[in-house]
Design an enzyme around this catalytic site. Structure first.
Site, PDB file in Angstrom:
ATOM      1  N   GLU A 128      36.471  41.296  25.971  1.00  0.00           N
ATOM      2  CA  GLU A 128      37.511  40.351  26.385  1.00  0.00           C
ATOM      3  C   GLU A 128      37.288  38.960  25.808  1.00  0.00           C
ATOM      4  OE1 GLU A 128      37.841  40.555  30.619  1.00  0.00           O
ATOM      5  OE2 GLU A 128      38.322  42.693  30.608  1.00  0.00           O
TER       6      GLU A 128
ATOM      7  N   LYS B  35      47.146  46.278  38.276  1.00  0.00           N
ATOM      8  CA  LYS B  35      47.179  46.784  36.905  1.00  0.00           C
ATOM      9  C   LYS B  35      48.150  47.957  36.869  1.00  0.00           C
ATOM     10  CE  LYS B  35      42.262  45.719  36.054  1.00  0.00           C
ATOM     11  NZ  LYS B  35      40.914  46.332  35.936  1.00  0.00           N
TER      12      LYS B  35
END
Length: 400
Positions: A197, A326
């Site tokens: 990330e 999510k």
């Protein structure tokens, strides 16, 4: 206006880790929508199946054999009906035939197509008049399953509370840079790297990371006269062996892990604490929330996997005061919206989140605004992360 689906196309593209991802285009008479699904590294046990037998080609084959024809002629404005049909065609409770990632791409592409046909942004189509701007929270030091030889705790996060989204993103980036400078000074003869990330990763302890993030946040906070919220995502299930929480240099019992999570809030002033325990310990989460939930946001990710029934259980047990959202954990926009509705109706804050293996699709920016989430978790740098953050800047410009 004709909202019938004329055609649906699917293709393989690549995510930020170089792995295959599914991208779907839904075509209407006068508009179309395209969406792609991300992939997680640290995944919850109760998530839907990303691809059947972990093979994207099997999911694409199922799409062509069973889904494509069924979608043709369907009224795209009936989002719940379309998502329900995907469940029915798949025939399982976890999308193990079609794949949750392909279902996600179809569902989101459909919503985008309708939004484009109506000539309105997706956040307005999904959220109606009930929308608000979130503040970004991003990973600046990474470990766990997102990097090798990093910290045991998976993510160390910052959320600068700027006057605008643009300001907040910028200050988060400055903190990221400041941490890079600190680490470069600590490891003068060693290289430091970036994880999945784009957070800094190197061979440091969790305790070192806590102090580094506190110091970097304090530097930027003092210089720019802003408030910075610090946080951690333990992703504790990934280092729980069934009896102990196994860190680099120690192992903790359940009670010791609970005390450690509480100390992150009480002793270090961290606001955001995600997945501090394994994903079945609803009661342990409750203990942490009862002790520090008045000052910190205790968030369930693997605990809930965006699943309405698990969120209901967490509400009943008062396990958390926050829920990570999510879409590809549950597979459709309608299921996601239901989870958000259940959470918000019971006073839980929602945090819309990216995955570690991302595409450049920016749909989560629109969902965070549509759902009125106070935070969006989508990194600090990196093209696939900034795609979402830059879209937030554009949305804010529309709303000012």
């Amino acid at each position: 206006m004709n909202f019938e689906i004329k055609d649906t196309n699917i293709r393989k593209i690549f995510d930020s880790r170089g792995n295959f991802s599914a991208e779907v285009t839904v075509i209407l008479e006068n508009a179309s929508g395209t969406a792609s699904a991300p992939a997680g590294a640290s995944t919850g046990k109760t998530e839907v199946i990303a691809y059947p037998d972990n093979n994207i080609d099997n999911g694409i084959d199922f799409f062509y054999r069973h889904v494509k024809k069924a979608l043709k002629g369907f009224n795209s404005i009936n989002q719940e009906g379309l998502d329900r049909m995907l469940h029915e065609i798949d025939g399982t409770d976890n999308f193990s035939n079609l794949g949750g990632n392909i279902a996600t791409a179809i569902s989101i592409a459909n919503a985008k197509a309708v939004s484009n046909a109506l000539g309105i942004p997706m956040y307005r189509y999904v959220g109606g008049i009930n929308y608000s701007m979130p503040r970004p929270i991003g990973n600046v030091i990474g470990g766990g399953k997102h990097s090798k030889n990093g910290t045991t705790i998976q993510e160390f996060l910052v959320s600068a509370q700027g006057k605008t989204v643009l300001d907040s993103i910028y200050y988060n980036i400055l903190i990221h840079r400041r941490i890079g400078e600190i680490l470069s000074g600590m490891f003068k003869n060693q290289s430091i790297g970036l994880g999945d990330e784009k957070a800094w990763t190197c061979d440091i302890s969790d305790e070192d990371a806590i102090e580094i993030i506190k110091n970097a946040s304090k530097d930027i906070s003092s210089e720019y006269k802003i408030k910075v919220l610090n946080g951690v995502d333990f992703a504790a299930d990934s280092f729980y062996d069934g009896n102990y929480y196994i860190y680099k240099n120690r192992k903790l019992t359940r009670d010791q892990q609970i005390d450690y999570a509480i100390s992150i809030s009480r002793d270090h002033g961290f606001y955001y604490i995600e997945d501090p325990l394994n994903d079945q310990d609803f009661d342990g989460f409750s203990e942490i929330t009862s002790k520090v939930g008045d000052k910190s946001l205790i968030v369930g990710d693997d605990l809930y996997t965006t699943n309405p029934e698990r969120i209901k259980k967490g509400i009943e047990k008062r396990s958390t005061n926050g829920v990570l959202i999510k879409v590809n954990q549950i597979g459709t926009l309608s299921d996601t919206a239901r989870s958000v509705r259940i959470a918000t109706e019971h006073g839980l804050k929602t945090v819309v989140s990216h995955r570690s293996g991302e595409t450049t699709d920016d749909f989560i920016a629109h969902l965070a605004v549509a759902f009125g989430s106070p935070l969006i978790k989508t990194g600090t740098i990196g093209g696939e992360r900034l795609a979402k953050l830059n879209e937030l800047i554009r949305i804010e410009e529309e709303l000012i």
